[in-house]
Design an enzyme around this catalytic site. Structure first.
Site, short mmCIF file in Angstrom:
data_model
loop_
_atom_site.label_atom_id
_atom_site.label_comp_id
_atom_site.label_asym_id
_atom_site.label_seq_id
_atom_site.Cartn_x
_atom_site.Cartn_y
_atom_site.Cartn_z
N CYS A 2 0.79 -1.25 -0.01
CA CYS A 2 -0.07 0.03 -0.04
C CYS A 2 0.78 1.16 -0.10
CB CYS A 2 -0.86 -0.16 1.29
SG CYS A 2 -1.94 1.46 1.25
N GLU A 104 -3.82 1.42 -5.98
CA GLU A 104 -2.66 0.29 -6.62
C GLU A 104 -2.53 0.63 -8.22
OE1 GLU A 104 -0.44 -1.22 -5.50
OE2 GLU A 104 -0.83 -1.54 -3.43
#
Length: 237
Positions: A2, A104
């Protein structure tokens, strides 16, 4: 992993959602939270939930300066209990890091072209409680600073279509155990394993490349570009 996320939920809403007993600072909503920025997190010291402000990127207490923060934004669920830099925090200083959603990037087949950004969030828009750990660090003048890292695990089918890792999301039922400093590493590992075995919470959609610029912020970043707002995980295989 992340590496960028959205934290747009107002402080007062977070305080109610996490049922905290005390609010120790606020952070302005952001749709492009980058490493080393301040974030909202829930801690559980003395058996009481507190909403406080932590720097994203763990700075170990023995560090001479905070430069390590940018490299320690994530901790792998598989090794967080044994890596010396994370082990003490995992044992007794765990937290819930608040997020509205996460970003992402997917590379095209063969690794050609610019990576494509995608936004992952709950279908109902509810806040996410990301499993985290925190540490206390003091600069050379003695000024205290608390920092944190997000714990990641193997991604499920939805996020796995874009990236192999995903932040571990904890359900409401797991919060008390996770925040309990007396739970220890063995109990915390069981909480992580249960969370990673649960169904993914994600709904995904493609977003514009403006999010690549950490200086760009605002709700327009999570708006879907073009006529096909929803992302089909199968199309990334």
């Amino acid at each position: 992993m992340c590496g960028r996320f959205v934290a747009a939920t107002p402080t007062e809403v977070l305080a109610e959602r996490f049922e905290v007993g005390e609010v120790l600072g606020t952070v302005a909503p952001s749709w492009n939270v980058a490493p080393t920025r301040d974030v909202h997190a829930v801690t559980g010291e003395e058996g009481r939930r507190r909403l406080e402000v932590l720097g994203w990127g763990l700075v170990p207490p023995w560090s001479r300066n905070p430069s390590a923060a940018a490299k320690l934004i994530n901790a792998r669920a598989e090794t967080v209990h044994e890596r010396p830099v994370f082990q003490p925090a995992f044992r007794s200083r765990r937290c819930l890091i608040s997020a509205t959603g996460v970003y992402e990037w997917r590379r095209r087949p063969g690794g050609t072209g610019r990576p494509e950004p995608f936004y992952f969030a709950r279908p109902d828009g509810d806040v996410l409680a990301l499993a985290g750990i925190w540490e206390a660090w003091s600069d050379p003048t003695g000024r205290p600073r608390r920092t944190c890292a997000i714990i990641t695990g193997p991604a499920g089918p939805v996020m796995g279509a874009v990236h192999g890792r995903a932040p571990v999301v904890l359900t409401d039922e797991a919060w008390d155990d996770w925040l309990d400093p007396t739970m220890g590493s063995s109990g915390a590992r069981l909480v992580l394993e249960a969370a990673m075995a649960a169904p993914e919470p994600w709904e995904a959609r493609a977003v514009g490349r403006e999010v690549n610029d950490v200086a760009t912020d605002g709700p327009h970043l999570i708006a879907a570009p073009g006529p096909a707002p929803l992302f089909d995980p199968g199309s990334a295989r």
